[in-house]
Scaffold this motif. Structure first.
Motif, short mmCIF file in Angstrom:
data_model
loop_
_atom_site.label_atom_id
_atom_site.label_comp_id
_atom_site.label_asym_id
_atom_site.label_seq_id
_atom_site.Cartn_x
_atom_site.Cartn_y
_atom_site.Cartn_z
N GLU A 135 13.00 -8.02 8.12
CA GLU A 135 12.41 -6.71 8.60
C GLU A 135 12.67 -5.80 7.14
O GLU A 135 11.76 -4.99 7.06
N THR A 136 13.82 -6.10 6.39
CA THR A 136 14.23 -5.43 5.30
C THR A 136 12.98 -5.60 4.31
O THR A 136 12.50 -4.75 3.68
N LEU A 137 12.69 -6.88 3.95
CA LEU A 137 11.63 -7.12 3.05
C LEU A 137 9.95 -6.69 3.34
O LEU A 137 9.46 -6.36 2.65
N ALA A 138 9.97 -6.58 4.73
CA ALA A 138 8.58 -5.90 5.15
C ALA A 138 8.66 -4.49 4.92
O ALA A 138 7.79 -4.07 4.44
N ALA A 139 9.83 -3.91 5.15
CA ALA A 139 9.90 -2.39 4.99
C ALA A 139 9.68 -2.05 3.27
O ALA A 139 9.11 -1.04 3.05
N ALA A 140 10.35 -3.06 2.68
CA ALA A 140 10.47 -2.84 1.20
C ALA A 140 9.14 -2.97 0.54
O ALA A 140 8.56 -2.16 -0.11
N GLY A 141 8.31 -3.88 1.29
CA GLY A 141 6.81 -4.44 0.91
C GLY A 141 5.93 -2.84 1.22
O GLY A 141 5.27 -2.53 0.57
N VAL A 142 6.30 -2.12 2.31
CA VAL A 142 5.62 -1.22 2.61
C VAL A 142 5.95 0.16 1.80
O VAL A 142 4.88 0.62 0.89
N GLY A 143 7.09 0.11 1.16
CA GLY A 143 7.66 1.18 0.42
C GLY A 143 6.83 1.13 -0.90
O GLY A 143 6.61 2.02 -1.44
N LEU A 144 6.99 -0.18 -1.62
CA LEU A 144 6.72 -0.48 -2.75
C LEU A 144 4.98 -0.44 -2.74
O LEU A 144 4.41 0.04 -3.85
N TRP A 145 4.36 -0.49 -1.61
CA TRP A 145 2.86 -0.55 -1.67
C TRP A 145 2.66 0.94 -1.70
O TRP A 145 1.66 1.26 -2.33
N VAL A 146 3.24 1.85 -0.85
CA VAL A 146 2.88 3.33 -0.71
C VAL A 146 3.36 3.84 -2.30
O VAL A 146 2.48 4.60 -2.72
N ALA A 147 4.47 3.41 -3.04
CA ALA A 147 4.86 4.08 -4.10
C ALA A 147 3.42 3.51 -5.09
O ALA A 147 3.29 4.44 -6.17
N GLY A 148 3.08 2.33 -5.10
CA GLY A 148 2.10 1.97 -6.02
C GLY A 148 0.91 2.84 -5.90
O GLY A 148 0.38 3.31 -6.90
N LEU A 149 0.29 3.17 -4.76
CA LEU A 149 -0.72 3.76 -4.32
C LEU A 149 -0.61 5.16 -5.00
O LEU A 149 -1.31 5.90 -5.39
N TYR A 150 0.52 5.80 -4.41
CA TYR A 150 1.06 7.10 -4.93
C TYR A 150 0.93 7.26 -6.52
O TYR A 150 0.27 8.23 -6.94
N HIS A 151 1.44 6.23 -6.97
CA HIS A 151 1.43 6.12 -8.54
C HIS A 151 0.13 6.19 -9.18
O HIS A 151 -0.32 7.09 -10.00
N ALA A 152 -0.94 5.37 -8.56
CA ALA A 152 -2.27 5.28 -9.01
C ALA A 152 -3.01 6.45 -8.79
O ALA A 152 -3.85 6.88 -9.82
N LEU A 153 -2.73 7.09 -7.54
CA LEU A 153 -3.91 8.17 -7.09
C LEU A 153 -3.35 9.48 -7.53
O LEU A 153 -4.09 10.52 -7.69
N TYR A 154 -1.88 9.82 -7.67
CA TYR A 154 -1.45 11.07 -7.93
C TYR A 154 -0.73 11.12 -9.36
O TYR A 154 -0.77 11.83 -10.23
N TRP A 155 0.45 10.26 -9.20
CA TRP A 155 1.71 10.43 -10.29
C TRP A 155 1.11 10.14 -11.67
O TRP A 155 1.29 10.94 -12.50
N ARG A 156 0.35 9.26 -11.85
CA ARG A 156 -0.37 8.84 -13.06
C ARG A 156 -1.13 9.93 -13.66
O ARG A 156 -1.03 10.25 -14.86
N LEU A 157 -1.81 10.86 -12.88
CA LEU A 157 -2.49 11.75 -13.41
C LEU A 157 -1.79 13.13 -13.60
O LEU A 157 -2.06 13.89 -14.41
N ARG A 158 -0.73 13.50 -12.63
CA ARG A 158 -0.14 14.80 -12.69
C ARG A 158 1.56 14.64 -13.22
O ARG A 158 1.71 15.67 -13.81
#
Ligand SMILES: O=P(O)(O)OC[C@H](O)CO
Length: 207
Positions: A135-158
């Protein structure tokens, strides 16, 4: 999970954690486990290994990455994961919900560093990797995926607002609360609440 009771006797039910069962000596023992977990948590790797980071950035993996680079960051993350894992390994099942909260409280508000520590992500990950690895690995995967998406779509630019790892971690904790079996829900909720509380302090500049 249900424990296998001895043949011919009543089955031993272990599916529900009941905190505080047992007599006074059991409770005294529990205090020892919780103090140990808190003290382990208070060994904040970023502050112990890289004291120059103190006051300049957060002492977790991201802050040390920003100040000292990837190798130092990896060392800090491994150390903080390890102390969480050790706290879970040392604590009997019935006290693990409180021990998870204790190790994270130690990391966030460490006794050895004037109660100013990290955010609690790495020690909680280590703790739950021992207790509920899948369960922890699955949740960590969700967290990393969202972090990557947020980085690509928002953080990298702003480059403004919440950092990607804590942003993704918020979704990881939510996923974990949904995935974790009943016996781990209290521990997961306590830990998520302490991480969120520290997150609010950090966002307000009180780190
Ligand atoms: O929450 P911590 O202190 O383990 O730090 C982890 C990451 O640096 C958060 O960005």
């Amino acid at each position: 999970m249900v424990g296998s009771g001895q043949r011919g006797s009543a089955p031993v039910e272990t599916s529900t954690l009941r905190i505080g069962q047992g007599g006074p000596s059991c409770k005294n023992g529990a205090v020892g486990y919780l103090v140990l977990a808190y003290l382990l948590g208070s060994l904040v790797a970023g502050l112990l290994l890289f004291p120059e980071v103190r006051g300049r950035d957060l002492p977790g993996g991201s802050g040390v990455f920003r100040r000292k680079g990837p190798l130092a960051s990896a060392l800090v993350v491994l150390f903080d994961l390890g102390k969480g894992a050790l706290a879970a390994s040392l604590t009997p099942l019935e006290w693990r919900p409180l021990a998870g909260a204790a190790v994270v409280a130690g990391h966030n508000w460490p006794l050895f560093f004037r109660f100013r520590g990290g955010g609690g992500i790495a020690p909680s990950l280590g703790f739950f990797l021992v207790w509920f690895p899948g369960e922890t690995l699955a949740a960590a995967g969700v967290g990393l995926w969202v972090a990557g998406l947020y980085h690509a779509l928002y953080w990298r630019l702003r480059r403004r607002g919440i950092y990607p790892i804590p942003f993704g971690a918020a979704f990881g904790y939510l996923a974990f609360l949904l995935l974790v079996p009943e016996g781990g829900r209290l521990g997961a909720a306590l830990v998520a609440a302490l991480v969120a509380l520290r997150g609010v302090q950090i966002l307000r500049g009180r780190w």
